[in-house]
Design an enzyme around this catalytic site. Sequence first.
Site, short mmCIF file in Angstrom:
data_model
loop_
_atom_site.label_atom_id
_atom_site.label_comp_id
_atom_site.label_asym_id
_atom_site.label_seq_id
_atom_site.Cartn_x
_atom_site.Cartn_y
_atom_site.Cartn_z
N HIS A 189 -1.56 3.60 4.27
CA HIS A 189 -2.67 3.33 3.90
C HIS A 189 -2.58 4.92 4.66
CE1 HIS A 189 -6.12 5.71 1.72
NE2 HIS A 189 -6.23 3.51 1.21
N GLU A 217 1.26 -1.07 0.41
CA GLU A 217 -0.02 -0.26 -0.27
C GLU A 217 0.93 1.06 0.01
OE1 GLU A 217 -3.07 0.52 -0.61
OE2 GLU A 217 -2.64 2.13 -0.12
N THR A 232 -5.32 1.27 -5.62
CA THR A 232 -5.15 -0.28 -5.92
C THR A 232 -5.64 -0.80 -7.08
OG1 THR A 232 -4.82 0.32 -3.64
CG2 THR A 232 -5.19 -1.62 -3.63
N ASP A 274 2.14 -0.25 -4.44
CA ASP A 274 0.51 -0.31 -5.70
C ASP A 274 0.61 1.56 -6.16
OD1 ASP A 274 -0.26 1.21 -3.22
OD2 ASP A 274 -2.12 0.32 -3.46
N HIS A 275 0.44 2.34 -5.98
CA HIS A 275 0.54 3.99 -6.05
C HIS A 275 1.56 4.56 -5.08
CE1 HIS A 275 -2.99 4.68 -2.90
NE2 HIS A 275 -2.79 3.15 -3.35
#
Length: 409
Positions: free
Chosen positions: A198, A41, A83, A257-258
């Site tokens: 997150h 994450e 995600t 993921d990003h």
Amino acid sequence: AFADGTKLIDTQNYIRANYAPPNKEFFGLAKGRNLILVSLESTQDFVIHSKMNGKEITPFLNQFMKESYYFSNLYHQTGQGKTSDAEFLVENSLYPLNRGAVFFTHSSNTYHSLAKSLQDHGYYTAAMHANNKSFWNRNIMYKAIGYQKFFSSTSYTITTDNSVGWGLKDIPFFEQSIDIIKKLSKPFYVKMITLTNHHPFRLNVEDRLIEEYDSNDSVVNRYFTTVRYEDEAIKKFIQKLKDEKLYDKSIIVLYGDHHGISENHQAAMSQYFEKEITPYDTFNLQKIPLIIHIPGITDHGRGITFSKVVGQIDIRPTLLHLMGINTRNDVQFGHDLLSPSYKQHVIFRDGRFVTDQYLWTANRCYLRKTGTEVDVRRCKPFIGEESRVFMYSDKIIYGDLLRFYKARK
Ligand code: GP9
Ligand code: MN
């Protein structure tokens, strides 16, 4: 390979003409192994091999990647689906949509996913993520992707003690996941998604393994501590895989993921990097780590760091080839990163792109390696090239064209 070939002739021709054949040296190195794929994450690449107030942020990963294939210039290509877009890219090697999340808009399509390819080769496939099953419409979309089982929040023991922020903390998530994984039929493919790192990066005091950063931006300050915690969770997970004798027979793949720190946090980031953040830097903050660890193959001094410019779209063919599965007839837009004919050219929905030499962003052309701004004419030959590729990829999604696909044996 299409029953209704007429709809896809251009796309297939394009894909065939750009096919990157596997590298014989790497093809099948992980054949028959369990695939453990972990989506990290909000994990950006800048934390790797970096320090914050003198302390390593990812001490475990820094060691682990020396024993792995590590891609240090991999850009995420996610959009509003965050995600889920990363999951979509990795499973299908198709581009997520310009707007909205394809997990919501096209969850009843047919896909020829990584999971399905592996299932065709005798794998049991499962996804594991300790959030409500309907988040990002996963409970529906995962059926289309083809996971045989989705272990969501109801498969985990979640209490106030073992939770923070969005839910179950990563360390107990991996601990509890091991108990599930060891009972799965083999070989298996499990896709796991971490959660603790997150936004807004909350963490209990006892889980803080390093101090927070000291800027005026509490989000950035906390980010370092949750990344450090995630690193610890992975370390413990790898140890558990060894304890349970699952390690040697697996290939372990980790990808970010990003980004977690958006452009709204420039001031704190420029304090951290001790320089002004230019559009060039913002672009490069879109890098995420990709670590491919094959016990007995990439360890004992045989790890390789690849600095070529690559994208998330390329993960699927790379993994399938490592697992000895051909993708010659697959409808995919990525290319095997280990292929000798891999072309360095990563594209983005907003027209930006990056090649080995150039980086195009905010209508400016930069030399990729140095960040020196150069005449836009240097970037011209590549500008607009991406639109045709996105058109092909979108056509597949909007027309649900993979329902016509029949895998050629
Ligand atoms: C939620 C998790 C986070 O289940 O995957 O999603 P994000 O907000 O990063 O897309
Ligand atoms: Mn995410």
